[in-house]
Design a protein around this motif. Sequence first.
Motif: not given
Lengths: 117, 115
Positions: A79-90
């Motif tokens: 929810n409520s995505l933030e810039l710091g959530d940018s990543a690769v999720y495995f």
Amino acid sequence: DTAVSQTPKYLVTQMGNDKSIKCEQNLGHDTMYWYKQDSKKFLKIMFSYNNKELIINETVPNRFSPKSPDKAHLNLHINSLELGDSAVYFCASSQRRSGILNTGELFFGEGSRLTVL
Amino acid sequence: AQTVTQSQPEMSVQEAETVTLSCTYDTSESNYYLFWYKQPPSRQMILVIRQEAYKQQNATENRFSVNFQKAAKSFSLKISDSQLGDTAMYFCASSLTGGGNKLTFGTGTQLKVEL
């Protein structure tokens, strides 16, 4: 057949949006995981489910909510995505139950690259 | 808590040569697994080799072998006859046995194999 499959592979979205990543494994494993790989390639566990039960919940913002409808599926909603959530999720799976099938090895999906603008 | 340390952020090796990647770990447990995973540019995480802590014999998988020093808590990876396809990020990882498979990763070593 892909053993651990994640969708989508790529996700670009705006700050504040809500997004989900889905994961499915056809290996018959009883445990599934979400790992986050940051821009420096560091891999850190977020969550783990064993037979639909949450067994690992690392220090992750409560904007992240995993859901496991059955032991072959583990989804991640943010929810409520933030810039710091940018990543690769495995997503990954393993056989946790003690026995000869428990080799400790995790089988990984191809990863989902999330970019938050 | 387990920690895994990889002190070499980047390494390079000539094709056909041998290279060794270092890894140290810390754990208070007596039973655990150690792994090396490879992540090529395709992003896929691929298991290279696995070692069970109670086994004294070093694991080998074709051109890949480990030097497992339990007392020193060291687990290095040796790649023989390096190939261009070995170019990848290599992660050392540990997990506990007894039904728990949470992997703790090191920070990775970027290996480049050159002509």
